[in-house]
Design an enzyme around this catalytic site. Structure first.
Site, PDB file in Angstrom:
ATOM      1  N   PHE A 128     105.955  -1.947  24.897  1.00 30.41           N
ATOM      2  CA  PHE A 128     105.710  -3.309  24.439  1.00 30.41           C
ATOM      3  C   PHE A 128     104.881  -3.261  23.165  1.00 30.41           C
ATOM      4  O   PHE A 128     103.761  -2.746  23.162  1.00 30.41           O
ATOM      5  CB  PHE A 128     104.985  -4.140  25.494  1.00 30.41           C
ATOM      6  CG  PHE A 128     105.125  -5.627  25.301  1.00 30.41           C
ATOM      7  CD1 PHE A 128     105.939  -6.369  26.137  1.00 30.41           C
ATOM      8  CD2 PHE A 128     104.474  -6.273  24.262  1.00 30.41           C
ATOM      9  CE1 PHE A 128     106.085  -7.743  25.944  1.00 30.41           C
ATOM     10  CE2 PHE A 128     104.622  -7.640  24.065  1.00 30.41           C
ATOM     11  CZ  PHE A 128     105.423  -8.377  24.906  1.00 30.41           C
ATOM     12  N   THR A 131     100.056  -5.194  19.689  1.00 31.42           N
ATOM     13  CA  THR A 131      98.905  -5.002  18.814  1.00 31.42           C
ATOM     14  C   THR A 131      99.336  -4.618  17.400  1.00 31.42           C
ATOM     15  O   THR A 131     100.239  -3.812  17.208  1.00 31.42           O
ATOM     16  CB  THR A 131      97.981  -3.920  19.378  1.00 31.42           C
ATOM     17  OG1 THR A 131      97.618  -4.269  20.720  1.00 31.42           O
ATOM     18  CG2 THR A 131      96.719  -3.784  18.552  1.00 31.42           C
ATOM     19  N   GLY A 136      94.119  -6.325  16.593  1.00 32.23           N
ATOM     20  CA  GLY A 136      93.280  -5.938  17.727  1.00 32.23           C
ATOM     21  C   GLY A 136      93.373  -6.952  18.839  1.00 32.23           C
ATOM     22  O   GLY A 136      94.463  -7.352  19.258  1.00 32.23           O
ATOM     23  N   ILE A 162     100.855   1.835  20.418  1.00 32.85           N
ATOM     24  CA  ILE A 162     101.891   1.467  21.378  1.00 32.85           C
ATOM     25  C   ILE A 162     102.243   2.671  22.260  1.00 32.85           C
ATOM     26  O   ILE A 162     102.749   3.689  21.769  1.00 32.85           O
ATOM     27  CB  ILE A 162     103.148   0.923  20.673  1.00 32.85           C
ATOM     28  CG1 ILE A 162     102.749  -0.168  19.668  1.00 32.85           C
ATOM     29  CG2 ILE A 162     104.124   0.386  21.707  1.00 32.85           C
ATOM     30  CD1 ILE A 162     101.946  -1.312  20.248  1.00 32.85           C
ATOM     31  N   GLN A 344      77.448  15.249  33.948  1.00 30.48           N
ATOM     32  CA  GLN A 344      76.057  15.669  34.110  1.00 30.48           C
ATOM     33  C   GLN A 344      75.891  16.554  35.348  1.00 30.48           C
ATOM     34  O   GLN A 344      75.181  17.554  35.313  1.00 30.48           O
ATOM     35  CB  GLN A 344      75.146  14.445  34.217  1.00 30.48           C
ATOM     36  CG  GLN A 344      73.664  14.759  34.091  1.00 30.48           C
ATOM     37  CD  GLN A 344      73.271  15.140  32.669  1.00 30.48           C
ATOM     38  OE1 GLN A 344      74.007  14.859  31.726  1.00 30.48           O
ATOM     39  NE2 GLN A 344      72.131  15.792  32.515  1.00 30.48           N
ATOM     40  N   GLY A 347      76.903  19.925  34.530  1.00 31.12           N
ATOM     41  CA  GLY A 347      76.105  20.587  33.513  1.00 31.12           C
ATOM     42  C   GLY A 347      76.966  21.111  32.378  1.00 31.12           C
ATOM     43  O   GLY A 347      77.894  20.444  31.913  1.00 31.12           O
ATOM     44  N   GLY A 348      76.674  22.338  31.931  1.00 29.29           N
ATOM     45  CA  GLY A 348      77.423  22.922  30.826  1.00 29.29           C
ATOM     46  C   GLY A 348      78.905  23.036  31.107  1.00 29.29           C
ATOM     47  O   GLY A 348      79.740  22.898  30.199  1.00 29.29           O
ATOM     48  N   GLU A 371      94.415  -3.035  27.028  1.00 22.04           N
ATOM     49  CA  GLU A 371      94.845  -4.207  27.817  1.00 22.04           C
ATOM     50  C   GLU A 371      93.714  -5.217  27.991  1.00 22.04           C
ATOM     51  O   GLU A 371      93.525  -5.808  29.042  1.00 22.04           O
ATOM     52  CB  GLU A 371      95.422  -3.768  29.172  1.00 22.04           C
ATOM     53  CG  GLU A 371      96.697  -2.945  29.009  1.00 22.04           C
ATOM     54  CD  GLU A 371      97.639  -3.037  30.182  1.00 22.04           C
ATOM     55  OE1 GLU A 371      97.747  -4.115  30.791  1.00 22.04           O
ATOM     56  OE2 GLU A 371      98.300  -2.029  30.468  1.00 22.04           O
TER      57      GLU A 371
END
Length: 387
Positions: A128, A131, A136, A162, A344, A347-348, A371
């Site tokens: 569809f 935009t 926007g 799109i 978080q 961690g790494g 949307e």
């Protein structure tokens, strides 16, 4: 992969559908999707499998090749897919809610018979085009035009962001365009079906995106594109209103997808909290981690209740615009918050592509934008409160 049972109407049938999609997501999608994501490659084989399962035809009647189910069934499938990967989930969501449903809701018998069977089977995809680069959230500022020249619409303009618009199996794009002026002033916007491959209709290369890297998103260009006047979808001048109603349904679907991502963050964090040790104990033994994961579960659970409420109102034929906006707002926030917290917890390792939570983090942000942005949802909710 076998097809899911059609016409899911009872709790047992819904649960059977959910379990089938969960199994597919864990066994078929999870082992391969990271490679597609890193390569930014569209997963045609997974889409084909989802088509064979009947997922693209869940809310479409059997008359047009669908499963004869409902929108609640589609949302259940989206949540399960979202727990594992959002690129696959959004391909299904956009393929159904934006590709198929406008034709299913507003198309003529001939248009439905031509396009829906292949879309419902996952053999082709629809998209569809709403935009535009300068629009926007202000979709009413459409600049793309469509003018009648004899028995043909001549379309000029462009669209952006799109989904499913440039794959090898994309068959049709529904385009909103200005077709005249309203009697009281203002733009008359209509929706027109443009088949892929129509002369003058072209698509850009794939966008380089932060997330959803295994889904297809492109810009569209229309340079004197000619299609028969019978390709008008629905009533002339009602294209914008038609899309708003489609968007209300789509917000419930995006909410379900968002809940899937939020729950996927919980599931991955729980597993990791049992496996990862620090200072001689699994990190799940520490209250800081326990509370973080508890908050994540609360968000996912609350957001799930919100999309269930909106979907149930929709299926009962009750007004659901406000509830859909609430569900989309709450669920997209939950996805963003949970993906941040899951990263978080890891961690790494949460910053490494080796682990899915990093992918979840990259995928979550667009859920607060696509949307209808979170700001648009708040505007809709306030409007329904009489403000």
């Amino acid at each position: 992969m076998t097809a899911v049972e059609s016409t899911a109407t009872s709790s047992e049938e819904y649960e059977a559908l959910r379990a089938t999609v969960e199994d597919f997501a864990r066994k078929e999608v999870a082992p391969v999707i990271a490679d597609f994501y890193i390569r930014e490659e569209f997963p045609y084989d997974l889409v084909r499998s989802m088509g064979e399962m009947g997922l693209f035809g869940l809310p479409i009647s059997e008359e047009y090749g669908g499963m004869g189910g409902d929108y609640y069934a589609l949302c259940l499938a989206l949540e399960e897919l979202g727990k594992v990967d959002s690129s696959v989930a959004i391909t299904l969501e956009a393929g159904v809610s934006l590709g198929a449903m406008p034709i299913y809701r507003f198309g003529t018998d001939e248009q439905k018979a031509r396009w829906l069977p292949d879309i419902a089977a996952g053999r082709t995809l629809g998209a569809f085009g709403l935009t535009e680069p300068g629009g926007g959230s202000d979709a009413g500022a459409t600049r793309t035009t469509a003018k009648l020249d004899g028995d043909e619409w001549v379309i000029n303009g462009s669209k952006c962001f799109i989904t499913n618009s440039g794959t090898d199996i994309t068959s049709v794009v529904t385009v909103t365009a200005v077709t005249g002026e309203k009697p009281g002033g203002g733009k008359e916007i209509s929706a027109i079906l443009v088949p892929s491959g129509t002369p003058g209709f072209s698509v850009s290369e794939k966008y380089s995106k932060v997330g959803w890297n295994a889904s297809d998103t492109r810009e569209l260009f229309f340079d004197d594109v000619r299609v028969p006047k019978e390709n008008l979808l629905g009533e002339q001048g009602r294209g914008y209103a038609q899309f708003l109603s489609i968007l209300d349904e789509g917000r419930i679907a995006i909410a379900a997808l968002s809940v899937g991502l939020a729950q996927g963050c919980v599931d991955e964090s729980l597993r990791y909290a049992h496996e990862r040790e620090a200072f001689g104990h699994p990190i799940g033994d520490y209250q800081a981690i326990q509370f973080k994961i508890a908050d994540m579960e609360v968000r996912a659970h609350t957001a799930r209740l919100a999309w269930h409420d909106a979907a149930e109102k929709m299926l009962r034929g009750e007004p659901f615009k406000k509830e859909a906006a609430i569900a989309k707002l709450v669920a997209s926030n939950a996805a963003m918050d949970n993906s941040r917290d899951a990263t978080q917890v890891f961690g790494g390792y949460g910053f490494m592509n080796e682990y899915p939570v990093g992918r979840f983090y990259r995928d979550a942000k667009i859920l607060e934008i696509g949307e209808g942005t979170s700001e648009v949802q708040r505007m809709l909710i306030a409007r329904h409160l009489g403000l």
